[in-house]
Design an enzyme around this catalytic site. Structure first.
Site, PDB file in Angstrom:
ATOM      1  N   GLY A  36       5.531   3.621   0.700  1.00 56.17           N
ATOM      2  CA  GLY A  36       6.211   4.376  -0.343  1.00 56.17           C
ATOM      3  C   GLY A  36       5.455   4.114  -1.623  1.00 56.17           C
ATOM      4  O   GLY A  36       4.234   4.061  -1.612  1.00 56.17           O
ATOM      5  N   SER A  50       0.828  -1.204   0.000  1.00 55.27           N
ATOM      6  CA  SER A  50       0.000   0.000   0.000  1.00 55.27           C
ATOM      7  C   SER A  50       0.860   1.250   0.000  1.00 55.27           C
ATOM      8  O   SER A  50       2.081   1.189   0.125  1.00 55.27           O
ATOM      9  CB  SER A  50      -0.888   0.022   1.243  1.00 55.27           C
ATOM     10  OG  SER A  50      -0.095   0.234   2.397  1.00 55.27           O
ATOM     11  N   LYS A  51       0.228   2.366  -0.161  1.00 63.77           N
ATOM     12  CA  LYS A  51       0.903   3.650  -0.276  1.00 63.77           C
ATOM     13  C   LYS A  51       1.829   3.920   0.914  1.00 63.77           C
ATOM     14  O   LYS A  51       2.865   4.559   0.794  1.00 63.77           O
ATOM     15  CB  LYS A  51      -0.145   4.749  -0.347  1.00 63.77           C
ATOM     16  CG  LYS A  51       0.418   6.065  -0.853  1.00 63.77           C
ATOM     17  CD  LYS A  51      -0.589   6.790  -1.700  1.00 63.77           C
ATOM     18  CE  LYS A  51       0.083   7.929  -2.437  1.00 63.77           C
ATOM     19  NZ  LYS A  51      -0.722   8.461  -3.514  1.00 63.77           N
ATOM     20  N   ARG A  52       1.424   3.416   2.038  1.00 65.66           N
ATOM     21  CA  ARG A  52       2.174   3.571   3.279  1.00 65.66           C
ATOM     22  C   ARG A  52       3.606   3.053   3.138  1.00 65.66           C
ATOM     23  O   ARG A  52       4.508   3.431   3.862  1.00 65.66           O
ATOM     24  CB  ARG A  52       1.359   2.804   4.293  1.00 65.66           C
ATOM     25  CG  ARG A  52       1.769   2.616   5.653  1.00 65.66           C
ATOM     26  CD  ARG A  52       0.489   2.212   6.447  1.00 65.66           C
ATOM     27  NE  ARG A  52       0.085   0.840   6.130  1.00 65.66           N
ATOM     28  CZ  ARG A  52       0.732  -0.208   6.560  1.00 65.66           C
ATOM     29  NH1 ARG A  52       1.801  -0.039   7.268  1.00 65.66           N
ATOM     30  NH2 ARG A  52       0.320  -1.427   6.280  1.00 65.66           N
TER      31      ARG A  52
END
Length: 442
Positions: free
Chosen positions: A229, A225-227
């Site tokens: 990077g 996920s975006k978390r």
RNA sequence: GCCGCCAUCGUCCAGGGGACUAGGACGCCGCCCUCUCACGGCGGAAACGGGGGUUCGAAUCCCCCUGGCGGUACCA
């Protein structure tokens, strides 16, 4: 051999999807097969032209081309409805109002391992009738045979009460109609495969060869996920990675040759990729390794190419000289401007750096440097280095005590390309001006 | 819960009955290079999840356990 790549039209091409695309592409290019691109969704709301265009954009950036498509799956709804009618008429499917709760109740009654079997109620959602006996086995190039006993399978819903098709029906039909011979997709689909096979079987249609890819996870083992990077190829592009490096890195997530090489050109990838050698283990996406690999690819670029790439990335021009002196120090395109932007936009503002290096000693050194530099002729790296080292010798200090104040004076920070190379690129007037300004400010 | 899949350094990949003292890469640590940051070079620590089998011999084959993941939707 016909393969297809069917990303979902959410507008984001996730790294997992990118790898699936790459593997399909590699197999197609390796074998001279045909690659069909299909935007897969039975939900018209999501398949907006904008979303589709973003997916296509990401694919193009990765430099993955396709031979046919893009095809919108939703456009085939009439065909899906016809097949559903056919299945209903032949008794392979039936209409039922059974809900998820009904399925649970059925299992509570007949035992958990017993698959749900509904009654034909003449209305409601369409369910495929799973034979009571026997089994469906999925033949997979990567995972071998997986057997699903029919008794364990629930009658799957293949269309909503309003007649619109559901995924497991739609993919099977679309692949069939497109003449797809090899289905390469994520392992999250293995449990769906028997349902799709049953649809094909009910139609008397041939089945494709499957290859289910291991899933990709983030650094913590959880879903990417975006978390973590960058999680999509759009983010990778923005983060300054090169398509070739991304292809190389992603290809190695789940596949390794018998060799121990890790830097493999796309050309070599096409030549050597073998889908049957793909790993069965899930892999974790590690951006740190991608950064390293990207740095290697960056340094293989000629200065002309790197400059052009960087100018496009930054939207600036005239970057040649500063790129030349920075190329050993950056791993991504995004690293360049923070390192060398000061050459073009003036010194950065780093109070801490000034405080540390432009103290009395630093300023005194700077004053001597200013005098030494003014005498340098011609203004070139060699002479510049000699002049600076001369100051070091006269002051009898560590080189750093002279070089860092100069660096801070011209760059504004303690990190920059080589000091005399930078002075060279800056030119005599600009360099002296910056040093004067630093002395004046001190 | 049920069905299914997977299991080698922190991570990615190699090894698929003896060649394993388990190999390579990233990362990490140390040293060298050095004007900062890097690049580069050299060296090091670091793994076969556990238990049973099979076998002369198991990281490799089988079973169980454990753990992780996926599916179990009128999502895809």
């Amino acid at each position: 051999m016909r393969l297809r790549f069917a990303p979902s039209p959410t507008g984001t091409l996730h790294i997992g999807g990118a790898r699936t695309a790459l593997y399909n592409w590699l197999v197609a290019r390796h074998s001279g097969g045909t690659l069909v691109l299909r935007i897969e969704d039975t939900d018209r709301e999501r398949s907006t032209p904008e979303n589709v265009e973003q997916i296509l954009d990401a694919l193009r950036w990765l430099e993955l081309d396709w031979d046919e498509g893009p095809i919108m799956q939703t456009s085939a709804e009439a065909r899906h409805r016809a097949v559903i009618g056919e299945l209903l008429a032949s008794g392979h499917a039936y209409r039922s109002n059974a809900t998820g709760d009904d399925v649970k109740a059925f299992k509570a009654l007949h035992g958990d391992e017993r698959g749900f079997r509904g009654e034909d109620e003449g209305e409601g959602a369409v369910r495929l009738r799973v034979p009571d006996a026997g089994e469906t086995v999925v033949h997979d190039l990567i995972r071998g045979d997986t057997t699903f006993a029919h008794t364990h399978l629930d009658d799957p819903v293949i269309a909503r009460a309003d007649g619109t098709p559901l995924y497991n029906l739609a993919v099977a039909i679309d692949d069939l109609d497109a003449g797809i011979t090899h289905v390469v997709r994520g392992a999250d689909h293995v449990s769906n495969t028997p349902k799709q096979l049953l649809v094909l079987q009910a139609l008397g249609a041939p089945q494709p060869v499957y290859a289910h890819l291991p899933l990709l996870h983030g650094p913590d083992g959880k879903k990417l996920s975006k978390r973590h990077g960058a999680a999509s190829v759009q983010e990778l592009r923005d983060a300054g990675y090169l398509p070739a490096a991304v292809r190389n890195y992603i290809a190695l997530l789940g596949w390794g040759d018998t060799d121990d090489e890790t830097l493999i050109s796309t050309e070599q990838l096409v030549q050597r990729f073998d889908v049957t050698r793909v790993s069965k283990n899930p892999a974790q996406f590690d951006e740190v390794k991608l950064r390293w690999m990207n740095g290697r690819y960056l340094r293989e670029l000629s200065s002309e190419d790197l400059t052009a790439t960087l100018e496009e990335y930054t939207g600036r021009s005239g970057l040649g000289p500063s790129v030349e002196i920075s190329r050993e120090k950056v791993q991504t395109l995004a690293d360049f401007w923070p390192l060398a932007g000061f050459i073009h936009d003036g010194p950065a503002d780093d109070p801490q750096a000034r405080e540390q290096w432009l103290d009395d000693d630093g300023l005194a050194a700077l004053a001597e440097v200013r005098v030494a530099l003014a005498a340098v002729e011609p203004w070139a790296a060699d002479g510049l280095e000699a002049a600076l080292r001369g100051v070091v010798a006269v002051r009898e200090v560590k080189p750093k005590a002279v070089f860092q104040p100069v660096r801070v004076a011209i760059a504004g920070t303690t990190i920059s390309p080589g000091i005399w190379e930078t002075l060279d690129v800056l030119g005599r007037d600009e360099s002296l001006q910056r040093i004067d300004a630093a002395i004046a400010a001190g």
